[in-house]
Design a protein around this motif. Sequence first.
Motif, mmCIF file in Angstrom:
data_model
loop_
_atom_site.group_PDB
_atom_site.id
_atom_site.type_symbol
_atom_site.label_atom_id
_atom_site.label_comp_id
_atom_site.label_asym_id
_atom_site.label_seq_id
_atom_site.Cartn_x
_atom_site.Cartn_y
_atom_site.Cartn_z
ATOM 1 N N GLY A 6 -11.348 1.646 -6.734
ATOM 2 C CA GLY A 6 -11.888 2.807 -6.054
ATOM 3 C C GLY A 6 -10.863 3.700 -5.390
ATOM 4 N N ARG A 7 -9.570 3.419 -5.600
ATOM 5 C CA ARG A 7 -8.515 4.239 -4.985
ATOM 6 C C ARG A 7 -7.518 4.678 -6.043
ATOM 7 N N GLY A 8 -6.840 5.807 -5.761
ATOM 8 C CA GLY A 8 -5.856 6.323 -6.701
ATOM 9 C C GLY A 8 -4.488 5.728 -6.494
ATOM 10 N N ALA A 9 -3.951 5.831 -5.270
ATOM 11 C CA ALA A 9 -2.632 5.283 -4.975
ATOM 12 C C ALA A 9 -2.690 3.758 -4.983
ATOM 13 N N VAL A 10 -1.577 3.142 -5.338
ATOM 14 C CA VAL A 10 -1.511 1.680 -5.351
ATOM 15 C C VAL A 10 -0.646 1.153 -4.220
ATOM 16 N N SER A 11 -0.176 2.050 -3.341
ATOM 17 C CA SER A 11 0.605 1.608 -2.189
ATOM 18 C C SER A 11 0.498 2.638 -1.082
ATOM 19 N N ASN A 12 1.136 2.351 0.030
ATOM 20 C CA ASN A 12 1.140 3.258 1.166
ATOM 21 C C ASN A 12 2.566 3.688 1.462
ATOM 22 N N GLN A 13 3.204 4.279 0.479
ATOM 23 C CA GLN A 13 4.599 4.668 0.634
ATOM 24 C C GLN A 13 4.791 5.591 1.821
ATOM 25 N N TYR A 82 -2.261 12.601 -8.496
ATOM 26 C CA TYR A 82 -1.299 13.680 -8.696
ATOM 27 C C TYR A 82 -1.374 14.755 -7.616
ATOM 28 N N CYS A 83 -2.238 14.591 -6.614
ATOM 29 C CA CYS A 83 -2.518 15.670 -5.667
ATOM 30 C C CYS A 83 -1.265 16.137 -4.926
ATOM 31 N N PRO A 96 1.398 9.463 2.609
ATOM 32 C CA PRO A 96 0.776 10.240 1.537
ATOM 33 C C PRO A 96 0.127 9.346 0.484
ATOM 34 N N GLY A 97 0.292 8.039 0.626
ATOM 35 C CA GLY A 97 -0.313 7.097 -0.310
ATOM 36 C C GLY A 97 -1.763 6.820 0.031
ATOM 37 N N LEU A 272 4.738 8.024 -5.968
ATOM 38 C CA LEU A 272 3.373 7.499 -6.049
ATOM 39 C C LEU A 272 2.847 7.596 -7.479
ATOM 40 N N PHE A 273 3.160 8.712 -8.140
ATOM 41 C CA PHE A 273 2.724 8.902 -9.517
ATOM 42 C C PHE A 273 3.422 7.916 -10.445
ATOM 43 N N ARG A 274 4.693 7.653 -10.196
ATOM 44 C CA ARG A 274 5.422 6.668 -11.001
ATOM 45 C C ARG A 274 4.784 5.284 -10.862
#
Length: 357
Positions: A6-13, A82-83, A96-97, A272-274
């Motif tokens: 349910g989330r886009g990012a996979v971390s909290n960079q 990608y936002c 931003p993550g 984040l996209f990587r």
Amino acid sequence: MKAIKGRGAVSNQTSTRFNLAQHESDGDWLDDREQVDGTPPPVSTVVTELHPKTIVSFNKSPDVPFDRSINAYNGCEHGCIYCFARPSHAYHDLSPGLDFETRLFAKPDAARLLRETLARPGYRPAPIAMGTNTDPYQPIEARYRVTREVLEVCLETRHPVTIVTKSDRVLADLDLLRQLAERDLVSVGISVTSLDPRLSRLLEPRAAAPAKRLAALGRLVEAGVPAHAMIAPVIPAITDGDLEGLVAACAERGVRRASWIMVRLPNEVAPLFREWLETHFPERAGKVMAIIREMRGGRDNDPRFGERFRPSSAWADTLRARFKIAVRRHGMESVERVDLDCSQFRRPSPAGQLDLF
């Protein structure tokens, strides 16, 4: 990295620009709306109310078609990986993550603040853009209705407004949009990235499914609301194969205007996209980034005014030609900017004063 349901990012960079500390989960991950199988989701959504002193942001950017905007919310639960707005969460001392899509801010005073701005003697009307940073129709709009209240002020004062969204929730305000459209005061752009609902769930996990967005475009057109399709962003080797299909699907629903934008990876968005690529498409991650760098002068992103929206390479030229052919084939036109009527503007009375007439 492991995908988070349910989330886009996979971390909290952490932001690299403001030297913020790394943010980790605090263990409070209950989100009742997603407890379908009895298992709580791994990340909850928390909303905080903001009470700024002003709500209209003005800009002098030479390569965007508007000079003022309103962001009803900070952060966006849609979670689009990608936002380009993700780095703005650093101003709240947040990542931003995952923070960007789980720790949100609502601005319930927006309509009142807009009225105050419009009432200033020196104010001159020009279209106000909504949805240029975070989505005005993300899920929390159903509860806060900030966007609707802003549209009510625009209708009352006959002020032009443009909307960009990824949600069919825009149809909840169809009554207002019809009235604004009758006066040539509104234009709505709905962004669609793919025809594949599975891919869409990976890219933008809490945005409306592609079919719902396409249906919303059709409903807007039927209602006489100027609506255009935004095939944005196009991600090489991920979504570019759907370009012609998306144009055709929009044309079938009566849409006559469309645009496209290549993916941009400013500042903290690139890492984040990587991570997202390595998690979901490890076999083509290198290819995707190689194409992106080719289009951006050898970098992940080219931030220069006049260049950031104009990728340059043989790959970009091919995509540009494909879009042009597809639009022409379906009798559509490419939209660069929207012209709305500013002549009807009626300045509101200052708070506490009565109109003489």
